[in-house]
Motif scaffolding. Structure first.
Motif, PDB file in Angstrom:
ATOM      1  N   TRP A  48       0.845  -1.193   0.000  1.00 29.63           N
ATOM      2  CA  TRP A  48       0.000   0.000   0.000  1.00 29.63           C
ATOM      3  C   TRP A  48       0.881   1.245   0.000  1.00 29.63           C
ATOM      4  O   TRP A  48       2.026   1.216   0.438  1.00 29.63           O
ATOM      5  CB  TRP A  48      -0.870   0.050   1.265  1.00 29.63           C
ATOM      6  N   THR A  49       0.311   2.351  -0.477  1.00 28.39           N
ATOM      7  CA  THR A  49       0.954   3.649  -0.264  1.00 28.39           C
ATOM      8  C   THR A  49       0.354   4.267   0.985  1.00 28.39           C
ATOM      9  O   THR A  49      -0.813   4.049   1.310  1.00 28.39           O
ATOM     10  CB  THR A  49       0.742   4.597  -1.460  1.00 28.39           C
ATOM     11  N   ALA A  50       1.165   5.019   1.702  1.00 25.04           N
ATOM     12  CA  ALA A  50       0.722   5.640   2.945  1.00 25.04           C
ATOM     13  C   ALA A  50       1.489   6.941   3.137  1.00 25.04           C
ATOM     14  O   ALA A  50       2.398   7.273   2.377  1.00 25.04           O
ATOM     15  CB  ALA A  50       0.953   4.693   4.129  1.00 25.04           C
ATOM     16  N   THR A  51       1.107   7.695   4.149  1.00 27.98           N
ATOM     17  CA  THR A  51       1.799   8.931   4.504  1.00 27.98           C
ATOM     18  C   THR A  51       2.521   8.733   5.817  1.00 27.98           C
ATOM     19  O   THR A  51       1.938   8.238   6.783  1.00 27.98           O
ATOM     20  CB  THR A  51       0.806  10.105   4.621  1.00 27.98           C
ATOM     21  N   ASP A  52       3.795   9.096   5.857  1.00 25.34           N
ATOM     22  CA  ASP A  52       4.589   8.919   7.074  1.00 25.34           C
ATOM     23  C   ASP A  52       5.723   9.939   7.076  1.00 25.34           C
ATOM     24  O   ASP A  52       6.093  10.482   6.027  1.00 25.34           O
ATOM     25  CB  ASP A  52       5.157   7.496   7.144  1.00 25.34           C
ATOM     26  N   ILE A  53       6.275  10.185   8.254  1.00 29.37           N
ATOM     27  CA  ILE A  53       7.413  11.086   8.372  1.00 29.37           C
ATOM     28  C   ILE A  53       8.597  10.527   7.582  1.00 29.37           C
ATOM     29  O   ILE A  53       8.948   9.365   7.731  1.00 29.37           O
ATOM     30  CB  ILE A  53       7.821  11.281   9.849  1.00 29.37           C
ATOM     31  N   GLY A  54       9.187  11.352   6.723  1.00 33.48           N
ATOM     32  CA  GLY A  54      10.387  10.926   6.009  1.00 33.48           C
ATOM     33  C   GLY A  54      10.150  10.288   4.664  1.00 33.48           C
ATOM     34  O   GLY A  54      11.071   9.674   4.109  1.00 33.48           O
ATOM     35  N   GLY A  55       8.938  10.404   4.107  1.00 28.32           N
ATOM     36  CA  GLY A  55       8.696   9.840   2.788  1.00 28.32           C
ATOM     37  C   GLY A  55       9.677  10.405   1.771  1.00 28.32           C
ATOM     38  O   GLY A  55       9.747  11.618   1.591  1.00 28.32           O
ATOM     39  N   GLY A  56      10.446   9.550   1.126  1.00 32.45           N
ATOM     40  CA  GLY A  56      11.474   9.989   0.185  1.00 32.45           C
ATOM     41  C   GLY A  56      12.882   9.656   0.621  1.00 32.45           C
ATOM     42  O   GLY A  56      13.827   9.771  -0.165  1.00 32.45           O
ATOM     43  N   VAL A  57      13.054   9.244   1.886  1.00 30.93           N
ATOM     44  CA  VAL A  57      14.386   8.908   2.391  1.00 30.93           C
ATOM     45  C   VAL A  57      14.984   7.740   1.600  1.00 30.93           C
ATOM     46  O   VAL A  57      16.202   7.646   1.431  1.00 30.93           O
ATOM     47  CB  VAL A  57      14.332   8.580   3.901  1.00 30.93           C
ATOM     48  N   CYS A  58      14.122   6.869   1.088  1.00 30.55           N
ATOM     49  CA  CYS A  58      14.623   5.717   0.332  1.00 30.55           C
ATOM     50  C   CYS A  58      15.348   6.141  -0.945  1.00 30.55           C
ATOM     51  O   CYS A  58      16.100   5.351  -1.514  1.00 30.55           O
ATOM     52  CB  CYS A  58      13.486   4.769  -0.007  1.00 30.55           C
ATOM     53  N   GLN A  59      15.110   7.380  -1.398  1.00 26.92           N
ATOM     54  CA  GLN A  59      15.891   7.884  -2.537  1.00 26.92           C
ATOM     55  C   GLN A  59      17.364   7.931  -2.158  1.00 26.92           C
ATOM     56  O   GLN A  59      18.245   7.611  -2.967  1.00 26.92           O
ATOM     57  CB  GLN A  59      15.405   9.284  -2.915  1.00 26.92           C
ATOM     58  N   VAL A  60      17.653   8.316  -0.925  1.00 27.36           N
ATOM     59  CA  VAL A  60      19.039   8.429  -0.460  1.00 27.36           C
ATOM     60  C   VAL A  60      19.616   7.052  -0.165  1.00 27.36           C
ATOM     61  O   VAL A  60      20.761   6.755  -0.530  1.00 27.36           O
ATOM     62  CB  VAL A  60      19.121   9.346   0.773  1.00 27.36           C
ATOM     63  N   SER A  61      18.849   6.174   0.484  1.00 18.78           N
ATOM     64  CA  SER A  61      19.364   4.821   0.737  1.00 18.78           C
ATOM     65  C   SER A  61      19.608   4.082  -0.576  1.00 18.78           C
ATOM     66  O   SER A  61      20.565   3.309  -0.698  1.00 18.78           O
ATOM     67  CB  SER A  61      18.390   4.030   1.627  1.00 18.78           C
ATOM     68  N   THR A  62      18.766   4.334  -1.576  1.00 25.05           N
ATOM     69  CA  THR A  62      18.978   3.747  -2.904  1.00 25.05           C
ATOM     70  C   THR A  62      20.291   4.240  -3.500  1.00 25.05           C
ATOM     71  O   THR A  62      21.069   3.466  -4.079  1.00 25.05           O
ATOM     72  CB  THR A  62      17.802   4.103  -3.836  1.00 25.05           C
ATOM     73  N   THR A  63      20.565   5.529  -3.344  1.00 25.15           N
ATOM     74  CA  THR A  63      21.791   6.117  -3.900  1.00 25.15           C
ATOM     75  C   THR A  63      23.025   5.547  -3.211  1.00 25.15           C
ATOM     76  O   THR A  63      24.023   5.225  -3.866  1.00 25.15           O
ATOM     77  CB  THR A  63      21.753   7.642  -3.751  1.00 25.15           C
ATOM     78  N   VAL A  64      22.965   5.399  -1.888  1.00 22.07           N
ATOM     79  CA  VAL A  64      24.072   4.808  -1.135  1.00 22.07           C
ATOM     80  C   VAL A  64      24.256   3.349  -1.536  1.00 22.07           C
ATOM     81  O   VAL A  64      25.383   2.866  -1.704  1.00 22.07           O
ATOM     82  CB  VAL A  64      23.823   4.927   0.384  1.00 22.07           C
ATOM     83  N   PHE A  65      23.154   2.628  -1.713  1.00 20.20           N
ATOM     84  CA  PHE A  65      23.213   1.230  -2.151  1.00 20.20           C
ATOM     85  C   PHE A  65      23.938   1.099  -3.488  1.00 20.20           C
ATOM     86  O   PHE A  65      24.780   0.210  -3.677  1.00 20.20           O
ATOM     87  CB  PHE A  65      21.788   0.671  -2.261  1.00 20.20           C
ATOM     88  N   ARG A  66      23.637   1.991  -4.414  1.00 21.84           N
ATOM     89  CA  ARG A  66      24.268   1.934  -5.733  1.00 21.84           C
ATOM     90  C   ARG A  66      25.775   2.150  -5.637  1.00 21.84           C
ATOM     91  O   ARG A  66      26.563   1.471  -6.301  1.00 21.84           O
ATOM     92  CB  ARG A  66      23.631   2.968  -6.658  1.00 21.84           C
ATOM     93  N   ALA A  67      26.182   3.099  -4.791  1.00 21.14           N
ATOM     94  CA  ALA A  67      27.613   3.349  -4.617  1.00 21.14           C
ATOM     95  C   ALA A  67      28.298   2.148  -3.974  1.00 21.14           C
ATOM     96  O   ALA A  67      29.389   1.739  -4.389  1.00 21.14           O
ATOM     97  CB  ALA A  67      27.827   4.603  -3.773  1.00 21.14           C
ATOM     98  N   ALA A  68      27.665   1.579  -2.941  1.00 22.63           N
ATOM     99  CA  ALA A  68      28.260   0.435  -2.243  1.00 22.63           C
ATOM    100  C   ALA A  68      28.341  -0.785  -3.149  1.00 22.63           C
ATOM    101  O   ALA A  68      29.317  -1.545  -3.111  1.00 22.63           O
ATOM    102  CB  ALA A  68      27.446   0.111  -0.987  1.00 22.63           C
ATOM    103  N   ALA A  69      27.319  -0.983  -3.987  1.00 23.03           N
ATOM    104  CA  ALA A  69      27.333  -2.115  -4.925  1.00 23.03           C
ATOM    105  C   ALA A  69      28.459  -1.944  -5.938  1.00 23.03           C
ATOM    106  O   ALA A  69      29.179  -2.898  -6.253  1.00 23.03           O
ATOM    107  CB  ALA A  69      25.985  -2.219  -5.630  1.00 23.03           C
TER     108      ALA A  69
END
Length: 215
Positions: free
Chosen positions: A93-114
């Motif tokens: 489901w989609t929902a509203t929560d504090i910090g929506g969009g933080v996964c953009q940064v974790s995705t970016t860090v994941f790409r660098a680490a990979a």
């Protein structure tokens, strides 16, 4: 009760762990890899959270043999830390929560680490395919979901790996326009990293609308 209105405040200088004068000691010798992603078209809330998350995770150090934990280095995702409410994916489901969009940064860090060749001890993809993470030409599935629970019964999702280098690992984030980039620095391990072809399954139809009661 003295008439003297000035006093000397005792202070003790605290140096940053990574400095221009101790990079040799930390054995941080070279740029290992970078990862980037675009958040073009994001809402104001999502773009705000990307900026706050990138700032909070930047200039973090991980010792040799230490576990890199995105959540631990990010810190609490709260309004007090500067985050705002935005859209997130909660299960299917989609929902509203504090910090929506933080996964953009974790995705970016994941790409660098990979790209740096680290092997992940914890990694979670998103529940469904998201166009945000393919704007820059990245293949489907090259993303990383994280989540910090704010209620009972909720699971923690983290991105983690062990720093197997002989040096400290330094992470630096850069936000330029609507692109966020993660850079890793350390001692060159001497290995090469390659990626195989991406396999995409047939699309799955969403089915009929589903109604769920929100308590």
């Amino acid at each position: 009760q003295s008439d003297e209105r000035s006093a000397e405040l005792p202070t003790r200088p605290a140096k940053a762990r990574a400095r221009a004068d101790n990079l040799e000691e930390l054995q941080i010798e070279t740029h290992l890899a970078y990862g980037s992603s675009s958040f073009a078209g994001s809402s104001w809330e999502r773009a705000t959270n990307v900026g706050v998350a990138a700032n909070n995770i930047s200039y973090k150090l991980v010792a040799p043999g230490e576990t890199f934990s995105y959540n631990a280095l990010q810190g609490p995702i709260t309004e007090e830390a500067g985050f705002v409410s935005g859209q997130i994916i909660s299960g299917d489901w989609t929902a509203t929560d504090i910090g929506g969009g933080v996964c953009q940064v974790s995705t970016t860090v994941f790409r660098a680490a990979a790209r740096a060749g680290f092997r992940f001890s914890e990694w979670h993809h998103h529940t469904w395919r998201l166009g945000f993470y393919e704007i820059d030409g990245s293949p489907p599935g090259f993303d990383a979901a994280i989540y910090q629970p704010n209620g009972p019964g909720q699971m923690t999702l983290d991105l983690s790996f062990t720093n197997t280098l002989d040096s400290w690992l330094l992470l630096m984030m850069v936000v330029s326009g609507d692109t966020v980039t993660a850079h890793f620095y350390g001692k060159d391990p001497g290995w090469n990293v390659t990626f195989g072809n991406v396999w995409v399954s047939d699309p799955i139809e969403p089915g009929d609308p589903v109604e769920r009661e929100n308590p």
